[in-house]
Structures are given as C-alpha cells and as structure tokens.
Design an enzyme around this catalytic site. Structure first.
Site, PDB file in Angstrom:
ATOM      1  CG  ASP A 250       3.645   2.993   1.220  1.00 57.75           C
ATOM      2  OD1 ASP A 250       2.556   1.823   2.006  1.00 57.75           O
ATOM      3  OD2 ASP A 250       3.995   2.339   0.060  1.00 57.75           O
TER       4      ASP A 250
ATOM      5  CE  LYS B 135       3.227  -3.470  -1.892  1.00 58.15           C
ATOM      6  NZ  LYS B 135       4.165  -2.462  -1.313  1.00 58.15           N
TER       7      LYS B 135
ATOM      8  CD  GLN C  54       7.446  -1.976  -3.560  1.00 59.08           C
ATOM      9  OE1 GLN C  54       5.978  -2.026  -3.559  1.00 59.08           O
ATOM     10  NE2 GLN C  54       8.107  -2.618  -1.903  1.00 59.08           N
TER      11      GLN C  54
END
Ligand code: NAP
Length: 278
Positions: free
Chosen positions: A119, A52, A96
């Site tokens: 996200d 990413k 994450q």
C-alpha cells in the site's frame, strides 16, 4: 476533451494480475496473499476492506482479514502488524486508514515490513518511490501514474500542479511526477493564490476532499485534469462540467482514480509475491 477511463485501465491491469496470479499459484503451489488489518468499526473502512477482498478473490489473490476492536492499543496493533511482517505466507499488508484516535498511526504503519508494504505507506516506501528505487508506491498516486501511462500522457517538461499535500496522496503524487521530469508545484490550505496556480498548470491533480473546490474556469485550455477527490454524492474535487469543456483529458468521478487505486494495490501485491518467490 477525452476521458481518462480508470474503469477500463483498471480492468486491463487486473486481467494481467489475474494471469500472473494463476502462473504464480501453479508454479509455487500457493496463491499470493494480501493481509488486511482493520481496527474498529468505521463502516466506510469495513466497506473498503470488503471491496479490496472481493477484488482479490476475482483475480486469484488470497486475502486474510485481521480485525481488531475499537479499544486496541498501539502496542497491540504494532504486534499484530509485526506478526504479519514475519509471516512467510503473507506477501502484502494493508492497514486500513483511519485507525481509532488512541493509536499512534505512524508507529503502526512503520511496523509493516517495506518488502510487504504494497500500500506504500511506510517512510521507506516513500523514499524508494521518490528516488525511483525498488519499492512500492502509495496506491492512489501510483494508480494515477498508471492511468496517465495507459493514455500516453507525457509529463516531461510539463507544469504539474498538485492541490493537497497529504502523506498518502498529494506529496507522493508530486514526487512521482517530479521523477517523470514534470515541474511540480504543490498547493495546500495555506496557498493564497490557488486559482492563479491552477491556471498555470498543464496537468492538475486535485487531492483535497472538498467538493468542486477546483473551478472549471481556472483550468488552462488543453490541460490534463485528474480528480482524486471523492466526496458525498459522487462529487469530485473539480467542478467537472466546466472543467471538461476546457481540458484535453479529464478523469470522471467515479470511474477515474478510484478503480486504479485498488488495481494498483493488487498489482503491487503480485509484485511482492513474485519478488519473494515461493
Ligand atoms: P487529507 O489528508 O484530508 O488532505 C487534504 C489536503 O488538501 C491537505 O494537504 C490540505 O492542506 C489540502 N487542502 C484542504 N483545504 C484546502 C484548500 N481550501 N485549498 C487547498 N488545499 C486544501 O485528504 P487525502 O487523504 O489526501 O484525500 C484527498 C481526497 O482524495 C479526498 O476526497 C479523498 O476521499 C480522496 N481519496 C481518494 C482515493 C481513491 O482511491 N480515489 C484514495 C484516497 C483519497 P493542509 O495540508 O494545509 O491541511
């Protein structure tokens, strides 16, 4: 059968993000910024975060990496995420998944300010997405919608069957397709007649995490098949060869859903930077 090419659609999306990032940096004197938070030493998570960050660099988005140890407590993680939520230089926050087991993951995600939740993992984001209000989609389902749009796959009036109901994938996928006027069925591990449900689908989204669980013979001829699954050995959740013979459109694994997920994260980071201004 034709391919829903996620690699190509993601490249188009990222090219556009790159132009927006350059314009933003020129106008405001700073680059858009995505903060990534990584807890513990899971090798796959390290690889995902690195991927990413590389993509960020390629399109002119700055990334800030926050790394916390395996023994981090919920309180410590919440404090780190809250600090990023309050930091004016940060446009987007990615925590994450998965985090170590001692951490209350839900509390940690909820520490992300919804305006920086690029996200799409908070309850506020799920609600906004489900009602087509301003906010950020969970990236994998959001990326799947962008891929379907790139190929003009119309969902209105179609019967869509989603296999899987996770917070980040199956459930938000179902809500996004419902907002596009599909008739949506959600299947899960307690569904007793999975083959029959899938056989009724005009659009199938497989989001399970079990190699080739969805058999090619279940696919209705002409259906659109989206395989979000990613299992060891580059195998999806759909039996690709047999499904491709019956489908009108199908995503490959890899090169389908995966590239769209990262591209969506970056596009949403750009959206946040632009909404927040300088
Ligand atoms: P997850 O949290 O493990 O959820 C799996 C879902 O599948 C659950 O809802 C589960 O049902 C359901 N399920 C399990 N066995 C089933 C069965 N035999 N029949 C029907 N449903 C069954 O997984 P996830 O995070 O949603 O991920 C799913 C897949 O997508 C994985 O392969 C993952 O690697 C992949 N993925 C890809 C991307 C990408 O960017 N390409 C991103 C995220 C995930 P219950 O709720 O009843 O347990």
């Amino acid at each position: 059968m034709a391919i829903l090419d996620g690699q190509a659609a993601a490249a188009d999306l990222l090219a556009h993000v790159g132009l927006r990032a350059a314009e933003f940096t020129e106008r405001t004197g700073r680059a858009p910024m995505l903060a990534t938070v990584l807890v513990g030493s899971d090798p796959a998570s390290h690889t995902y975060v690195k991927m990413k960050q590389n993509r960020c660099r390629q399109v002119g988005i700055e990334s800030r990496r926050v790394e916390l140890g395996q023994e981090t407590t919920t309180e410590e993680l919440v404090a780190a995420v809250e600090a990023l939520s309050a930091d004016d230089a940060v446009d987007g926050i990615l925590l994450q998944h998965p985090v170590p087991p001692q951490i209350d993951e839900h509390l940690a995600f909820e520490a992300i300010s919804p305006e920086k939740d690029v996200d799409g993992v908070t309850l506020a984001s799920f609600a906004a997405m489900s009602f087509s209000e301003p906010g950020y989609a969970s990236c994998t389902p959001g990326g799947i919608m962008r891929l379907l749009d790139a190929y003009d796959v119309d969902l209105a009036g179609k019967h869509a069957v989603v296999v899987g109901r996770s917070r980040i994938l199956g459930k938000p996928m179902a809500m996004l397709m419902l907002e596009r006027n599909a008739t949506v069925t959600i299947c899960h591990s307690r569904t007793t007649d999975l083959a029959d449900r899938v056989a009724e689908a005009d659009v199938v989204v497989a989001a399970v995490g079990r190699p080739e669980l969805v058999r090619g013979a279940w696919i209705k001829p002409g259906a659109v098949v989206v395989d979000a699954g990613y299992n060891a050995g580059n195998v999806g959740d759909v039996e690709y060869g047999a499904a491709a013979e019956r489908a009108s459109w199908i995503t490959p694994v890899p090169g389908g859903v995966g590239p769209m997920t990262i591209a969506t994260l970056l596009a949403q980071t750009m959206d946040s930077a632009e909404r927040r201004g300088a």
